[in-house]
Write an enzyme that holds these catalytic residues in place. Sequence first.
Site, PDB file in Angstrom:
ATOM      1  N   LYS A 133     -10.167  17.858  64.540  1.00 50.03           N
ATOM      2  CA  LYS A 133      -9.390  16.605  64.512  1.00 50.03           C
ATOM      3  C   LYS A 133      -8.498  16.562  63.273  1.00 50.03           C
ATOM      4  O   LYS A 133      -8.928  16.837  62.163  1.00 50.03           O
ATOM      5  CB  LYS A 133     -10.330  15.396  64.564  1.00 50.03           C
ATOM      6  CG  LYS A 133      -9.563  14.087  64.679  1.00 50.03           C
ATOM      7  CD  LYS A 133     -10.417  12.957  65.203  1.00 50.03           C
ATOM      8  CE  LYS A 133      -9.648  11.650  65.304  1.00 50.03           C
ATOM      9  NZ  LYS A 133      -8.554  11.697  66.271  1.00 50.03           N
ATOM     10  N   HIS A 181     -16.223  12.978  64.198  1.00 46.75           N
ATOM     11  CA  HIS A 181     -15.468  13.796  65.171  1.00 46.75           C
ATOM     12  C   HIS A 181     -15.597  15.285  64.843  1.00 46.75           C
ATOM     13  O   HIS A 181     -15.928  15.654  63.715  1.00 46.75           O
ATOM     14  CB  HIS A 181     -13.989  13.407  65.180  1.00 46.75           C
ATOM     15  CG  HIS A 181     -13.709  12.151  65.948  1.00 46.75           C
ATOM     16  ND1 HIS A 181     -13.808  10.905  65.381  1.00 46.75           N
ATOM     17  CD2 HIS A 181     -13.363  11.951  67.247  1.00 46.75           C
ATOM     18  CE1 HIS A 181     -13.528   9.989  66.290  1.00 46.75           C
ATOM     19  NE2 HIS A 181     -13.257  10.587  67.442  1.00 46.75           N
TER      20      HIS A 181
END
Length: 264
Positions: free
Chosen positions: A156, A152
Amino acid sequence: MSTTVAVVGAAGRMGRLVVAELLDHPSLSLHAAVVSASSDARGVDAGVLAGRPACGVPTRAELAAVGGADVVVDFSTPGALAALLEVLDGEALVSGTTGLEDSTAAALGGYAERAAVLHAANFSTGVAALRHLVAQAARALPGYDVEIVEVHHHHKRDAPSGTAAALLGDVAGARGVEVADVAVYGRAGLVGARPTGEIGVHAVRAGDVVGEHAVWLVGGGERLVISHAAHDRAVFARGAVRAAQWIAGRAVGRYAIRDVLDLD
Ligand code: NAD
């Protein structure tokens, strides 16, 4: 008659996309758009914030603004979701917020006794299919080593991703074992040989990657990798808006994204 939807986290990356999808939808209308008290976007027209023409709904910082909506869609933070659950009063809830504390997960379950609730770590159709396939593969290849790798963007906050945790639960469930007994999150140091049945989970954080998940099943001189990559966050917003339309008027209870997609 149109279904009214309130969005919590409306100034966030996901919240803006959800508002945009809602405003484009022919049978949904925006009831309220809630942002955090410290947000610069407070009082700004929610349509403009979402890159659409003004819609006449200024953002509010009070969670109580969601009151009376048919459906509340939440993409915020674990703390904001916990606070939201205290003010909801029978509105259907669709939430994609991940990294929940156990107490918030329990409160979500409690609210599902009073309203229709759908919480999903991933609203993409492709990931719903991925989960389905991974469970089948884990059942078909019982002795194979399983490793889950997720990637990600660097913003995040939680790790591993909610989707990786869901995949872990799917593999453990397919094999009839408890997650707590088999999961290992990353490895470092002199960890020794890999115990049979262990499931490794690895979180990569880099740049602007929207979200990727790969499940490796390795054994018997071969490797099967089942993977999914999201190219555009809008895929999650579309899934959440589809879920909002689906859940309006449903009976009290807990629903899953596979119910919306009719995957079973
Ligand atoms: P983000 O940080 O861009 O947005 C979160 C927003 O919530 C921020 O604007 C923040 O100010 C706001 N917020 C905080 N407290 C609030 C409050 N009390 N009231 C209203 N708003 C409040 O993050 P993001 O990328 O939009 O992701 C949001 C959540 O959704 C994360 O938990 C993320 O992991 C999750 N997510 C889920 C999916 C899915 O498909 N389920 C997809 C992407 C992201």
